[in-house]
Design an enzyme around this catalytic site. Structure first.
Site, PDB file in Angstrom:
ATOM      1  N   ASP A  27     -11.819  -0.442   3.440  1.00  0.00           N
ATOM      2  CA  ASP A  27     -12.530   0.266   4.507  1.00  0.00           C
ATOM      3  C   ASP A  27     -13.610  -0.621   5.105  1.00  0.00           C
ATOM      4  OD1 ASP A  27     -11.140   2.683   4.230  1.00  0.00           O
ATOM      5  OD2 ASP A  27     -12.449   3.342   2.607  1.00  0.00           O
ATOM      6  N   ARG A  54       0.826  -1.194   0.000  1.00  0.00           N
ATOM      7  CA  ARG A  54       0.000   0.000   0.000  1.00  0.00           C
ATOM      8  C   ARG A  54       0.866   1.253   0.000  1.00  0.00           C
ATOM      9  NH1 ARG A  54      -5.070   2.143   2.723  1.00  0.00           N
ATOM     10  NH2 ARG A  54      -4.445   4.128   3.564  1.00  0.00           N
ATOM     11  N   ASP A  93      -7.055   0.555  -0.778  1.00  0.00           N
ATOM     12  CA  ASP A  93      -7.786   0.961   0.429  1.00  0.00           C
ATOM     13  C   ASP A  93      -8.820  -0.099   0.733  1.00  0.00           C
ATOM     14  OD1 ASP A  93      -7.258   3.298   1.758  1.00  0.00           O
ATOM     15  OD2 ASP A  93      -8.594   4.533   0.552  1.00  0.00           O
ATOM     16  N   ARG A 116      -3.622   5.973  -4.282  1.00  0.00           N
ATOM     17  CA  ARG A 116      -3.250   4.878  -3.391  1.00  0.00           C
ATOM     18  C   ARG A 116      -3.389   3.530  -4.088  1.00  0.00           C
ATOM     19  NH1 ARG A 116      -6.564   6.821   1.065  1.00  0.00           N
ATOM     20  NH2 ARG A 116      -5.548   8.702   0.412  1.00  0.00           N
TER      21      ARG A 116
HETATM   22  N1  ROI Z   1     -12.086   8.849  -4.758  1.00  0.00           N
HETATM   23  C1  ROI Z   1     -12.707   7.816  -5.364  1.00  0.00           C
HETATM   24  N2  ROI Z   1     -13.421   8.034  -6.472  1.00  0.00           N
HETATM   25  N3  ROI Z   1     -12.631   6.549  -4.889  1.00  0.00           N
HETATM   26  C2  ROI Z   1     -11.924   6.264  -3.764  1.00  0.00           C
HETATM   27  O1  ROI Z   1     -11.873   5.089  -3.347  1.00  0.00           O
HETATM   28  C3  ROI Z   1     -11.270   7.315  -3.093  1.00  0.00           C
HETATM   29  N4  ROI Z   1     -10.550   7.102  -1.970  1.00  0.00           N
HETATM   30  C4  ROI Z   1      -9.943   8.092  -1.326  1.00  0.00           C
HETATM   31  C5  ROI Z   1      -9.966   9.518  -1.829  1.00  0.00           C
HETATM   32  C6  ROI Z   1      -8.533   9.958  -2.110  1.00  0.00           C
HETATM   33  C7  ROI Z   1     -10.565  10.421  -0.761  1.00  0.00           C
HETATM   34  N5  ROI Z   1     -10.740   9.661  -3.038  1.00  0.00           N
HETATM   35  C8  ROI Z   1     -11.367   8.626  -3.642  1.00  0.00           C
HETATM   36  O2  ROI Z   1      -9.289   7.820  -0.213  1.00  0.00           O
END
Ligand code: ROI
Length: 174
Positions: free
Chosen positions: A99, A85, A97, A94
């Site tokens: 979540d 990551r 992620d 990134r």
């Molecule tokens: N924007 C989108 N479209 N999808 C994401 O998963 C995502 N994740 C983030 C940030 C950078 C806020 N923007 C994102 O962490």
């Protein structure tokens, strides 16, 4: 073993995002005391945050797990690390992620973990895959994700995989 329904959001916009998400789903399916129940379609989405970064690929999975919330969080972070990551800057690109969006009907407010995920209600790239998994899902406070999806900002969501046209269509007669 008491099992809990949980929903995980996935996102990536670096290093072949589609394959990052595919491998992440496989890793989630092999977590201890955990079963993969269903996987949403994957979507491309315009970044929330700085616009000088690639579009994201997003999706969600439904797991059934006996892991407690912080043990599950540790496991998600271990998968993120195994995917090397990278987070280059705040709200920047990134590699992966993961979540923890929903853990049963619980509200968790701890230093390391807030559930439901605080940004969930504002993000079509989270709400749409959740709706694909459970159309009538409600948050612990009773709000329906379908209604939140109608109201949230538009990030130009495009369904990628499986493509909408590839769904079996009733009435097709050859
Ligand atoms: N924007 C989108 N479209 N999808 C994401 O998963 C995502 N994740 C983030 C940030 C950078 C806020 N923007 C994102 O962490």
């Amino acid at each position: 073993m008491a099992e809990t329904d949980v929903y995980i959001g996935l996102g990536s916009n670096l290093a072949d995002p589609l394959s990052q998400l595919g491998r992440a789903v496989s890793a989630l399916a092999t977590l201890p005391q955990t079963r993969l129940v269903a996987q949403s379609p994957f979507y491309a989405s315009r970044p929330v945050g700085p616009q000088d970064q690639p579009d994201f690929i997003n999706g969600a999975v439904h797991l059934r797990t006996a892991l407690l919330p912080l043990a599950l969080l540790d496991a998600l972070q271990a998968i993120e690390q195994a995917h090397h990551r990278e987070r280059l800057r705040r709200w920047g690109p990134r590699t992966l992620d993961l979540d923890l969006l929903l853990y049963d009907n619980q509200v968790i407010d701890e230093e390391r973990l807030s559930v439901p995920h605080p940004e969930l209600v504002n993000r079509d790239f989270v709400l749409q895959p959740l709706m694909d998994l459970v159309p009538h899902l409600q948050l612990p406070d009773g709000r329906a994700i379908a209604q939140l999806r109608e109201q949230c900002p538009d990030n130009n969501l495009r369904r990628l995989h499986p493509e909408p046209g590839n769904l079996a269509s009733p009435g097709h007669d050859d």
